[in-house]
Design a protein around this motif. Structure first.
Motif, PDB file in Angstrom:
ATOM      1  N   LYS A 292       8.030  54.668   3.708  1.00  9.79           N
ATOM      2  CA  LYS A 292       7.941  55.964   4.386  1.00  9.79           C
ATOM      3  C   LYS A 292       8.174  55.751   5.887  1.00  9.79           C
ATOM      4  O   LYS A 292       7.435  55.017   6.551  1.00  9.79           O
ATOM      5  CB  LYS A 292       6.571  56.580   4.137  1.00  9.79           C
ATOM      6  CG  LYS A 292       6.386  57.948   4.780  1.00  9.79           C
ATOM      7  CD  LYS A 292       4.982  58.483   4.479  1.00  9.79           C
ATOM      8  CE  LYS A 292       4.760  59.839   5.118  1.00  9.79           C
ATOM      9  NZ  LYS A 292       3.385  60.347   4.849  1.00  9.79           N
ATOM     10  N   ILE A 293       9.217  56.382   6.415  1.00 15.06           N
ATOM     11  CA  ILE A 293       9.584  56.250   7.841  1.00 15.06           C
ATOM     12  C   ILE A 293       9.526  57.631   8.471  1.00 15.06           C
ATOM     13  O   ILE A 293      10.139  58.591   7.969  1.00 15.06           O
ATOM     14  CB  ILE A 293      10.991  55.633   8.013  1.00 15.06           C
ATOM     15  CG1 ILE A 293      11.023  54.211   7.435  1.00 15.06           C
ATOM     16  CG2 ILE A 293      11.406  55.639   9.472  1.00 15.06           C
ATOM     17  CD1 ILE A 293      12.380  53.565   7.490  1.00 15.06           C
ATOM     18  N   THR A 294       8.797  57.720   9.579  1.00 13.06           N
ATOM     19  CA  THR A 294       8.638  58.975  10.307  1.00 13.06           C
ATOM     20  C   THR A 294       9.269  58.846  11.688  1.00 13.06           C
ATOM     21  O   THR A 294       9.034  57.846  12.404  1.00 13.06           O
ATOM     22  CB  THR A 294       7.155  59.336  10.444  1.00 13.06           C
ATOM     23  OG1 THR A 294       6.573  59.430   9.126  1.00 13.06           O
ATOM     24  CG2 THR A 294       6.986  60.675  11.155  1.00 13.06           C
ATOM     25  N   VAL A 295      10.089  59.826  12.078  1.00 12.17           N
ATOM     26  CA  VAL A 295      10.723  59.817  13.404  1.00 12.17           C
ATOM     27  C   VAL A 295      10.299  61.066  14.162  1.00 12.17           C
ATOM     28  O   VAL A 295      10.152  62.155  13.567  1.00 12.17           O
ATOM     29  CB  VAL A 295      12.263  59.758  13.278  1.00 12.17           C
ATOM     30  CG1 VAL A 295      12.699  58.434  12.687  1.00 12.17           C
ATOM     31  CG2 VAL A 295      12.790  60.893  12.442  1.00 12.17           C
ATOM     32  N   VAL A 296      10.071  60.906  15.482  1.00 12.67           N
ATOM     33  CA  VAL A 296       9.661  62.011  16.353  1.00 12.67           C
ATOM     34  C   VAL A 296      10.515  61.947  17.614  1.00 12.67           C
ATOM     35  O   VAL A 296      10.641  60.873  18.242  1.00 12.67           O
ATOM     36  CB  VAL A 296       8.166  61.928  16.698  1.00 12.67           C
ATOM     37  CG1 VAL A 296       7.767  63.098  17.595  1.00 12.67           C
ATOM     38  CG2 VAL A 296       7.316  61.908  15.447  1.00 12.67           C
ATOM     39  N   ASN A 297      11.091  63.065  18.023  1.00 10.69           N
ATOM     40  CA  ASN A 297      11.883  63.134  19.259  1.00 10.69           C
ATOM     41  C   ASN A 297      10.940  63.432  20.412  1.00 10.69           C
ATOM     42  O   ASN A 297      10.542  64.567  20.637  1.00 10.69           O
ATOM     43  CB  ASN A 297      12.957  64.201  19.141  1.00 10.69           C
ATOM     44  CG  ASN A 297      13.870  64.226  20.374  1.00 10.69           C
ATOM     45  OD1 ASN A 297      13.730  63.405  21.284  1.00 10.69           O
ATOM     46  ND2 ASN A 297      14.786  65.179  20.385  1.00 10.69           N
ATOM     47  N   THR A 298      10.582  62.383  21.163  1.00 11.14           N
ATOM     48  CA  THR A 298       9.693  62.544  22.321  1.00 11.14           C
ATOM     49  C   THR A 298      10.466  62.748  23.621  1.00 11.14           C
ATOM     50  O   THR A 298       9.860  62.858  24.695  1.00 11.14           O
ATOM     51  CB  THR A 298       8.786  61.311  22.470  1.00 11.14           C
ATOM     52  OG1 THR A 298       9.596  60.157  22.700  1.00 11.14           O
ATOM     53  CG2 THR A 298       7.951  61.106  21.211  1.00 11.14           C
TER      54      THR A 298
END
Length: 335
Positions: free
Chosen positions: A245-251
């Motif tokens: 499970k890979i989670t990406v967030v645009n900060t």
């Protein structure tokens, strides 16, 4: 044995003492009458009994004009030579001789033993003139030589100054080049260190996060067992199935694209690639599209690790464009 005088020979008569041997014989008449005496006083008669010789004419003394003539000739030679500036070093000799000979010639003329007083005076004047011109020429030549020497020394000093300036400029240029090379080397070392640090930062255990330069933060959760539902194709025997499970967030402040980052690369403990499972449960999610600032997305996939190489595995996530593309690698035990 002596010869005796014959008795019949007559003995000569003895002359009385004190008689004049040059007088005429006794009884002889005089041949000529006595000449009248001149008006001037007669010359003194020789002493009685001494012979008389008539006086001879005495020649007049020869004038001693050689020194005056030599003085004038040498003076002319000295003046002519002194006019040639480059012959000043030799022109003073005839000029000095002309002066000396001229002075001696004038002295002879005063004493009456020479008749060319004018030539002697001309020699003195020419000698003095030649000496003055020779001295002036010598001073001029020496001054000119000194000026040429000063010019050459000034040129040499200027050339030396230019050479020193060039050497100093080259030294400064070398120093600047060295400083630039050192700065570039330090910058390269810093970049290499930064790249190495970034490389180390992108080698993570499961559950850790990494943030790219544009603000995309990616996190892989701890692996969990996965139970397939529905039809599973090519399931290896005795395989260990895990969930990734890979989670990406645009900060960041700009939109980012996830193109090419949808499916991670999974390898088993031997470094062999492991392909994802496909079942009919609909739980699988692929990262795709783009993320606006502050937006989040999660990708979910399952993998079957073969028996004997399932104790550890790694997951690689790749993101970026061209040379700026970087991967994040997580590794650890499968349970």
């Amino acid at each position: 044995m002596t010869d005796s005088v014959p008795p019949e020979s007559p003995r000569p008569a003895e002359e009385p003492s004190g008689s004049d041997p040059w007088a005429a014989p006794a009884g002889a008449a005089p041949a000529l009458a006595a000449a009248p005496a001149p008006s001037a006083a007669p010359a003194a008669a020789p002493a009685h009994g001494a012979p008389y010789w008539p006086p001879y004419p005495v020649a007049a003394p020869v004038p001693r004009n050689g020194l005056g003539t030599a003085a004038m000739v040498l003076g002319i030679v000295g003046v002519v030579l002194s006019l040639a500036v480059f012959l000043f070093w030799v022109s003073w000799i005839p000029a000095l001789l002309a002066l000396v000979f001229g002075v001696i010639g004038v002295g002879h003329a005063r004493r009456g033993v020479a008749t060319n007083r004018g030539m002697a005076i001309a020699g003195v004047v020419l000698g003095i003139s030649g000496l003055l011109v020779s001295v002036g020429a010598g001073v001029f030549v020496v001054a000119r030589i000194q000026a040429v020497h000063d010019e050459r020394r000034a040129e040499a000093d200027a050339a030396r100054a230019r050479a020193d300036a060039a050497i100093e400029a080259a030294r400064q240029r070398a120093v600047k080049e060295k400083e630039l090379a050192d700065a570039q080397r330090k910058k390269a070392e810093a970049e290499q260190e930064k790249a190495a640090a970034d490389e180390r930062a992108r080698r993570l255990p499961f559950g850790q996060s990494y943030t790219y330069g544009d603000g995309l933060k990616v996190t892989m959760a701890e692996p969990e067992p996965y139970v397939p539902r529905g039809t599973v194709y090519d399931l290896p025997e005795n395989a260990t199935i895990v969930q990734v499970k890979i989670t990406v967030v645009n900060t960041g402040s700009e939109q980012v694209s996830l193109y090419g980052s949808g499916s991670p690369i999974v390898k088993d403990a031997n470094g062999a690639p492991v392909f994802s499972l496909i079942d009919g449960s609909g739980r699988m999610k692929v990262l795709a599209g783009s993320l606006a600032p502050g937006q989040e997305a999660t990708g979910l996939s399952a993998y079957a690790l073969p028996a004997g190489a399932a104790d550890r595995f790694s997951v690689e996530f790749s993101y970026g464009n061209g040379l700026q593309r970087k991967n994040v690698l997580w590794s650890g035990p499968s349970h």
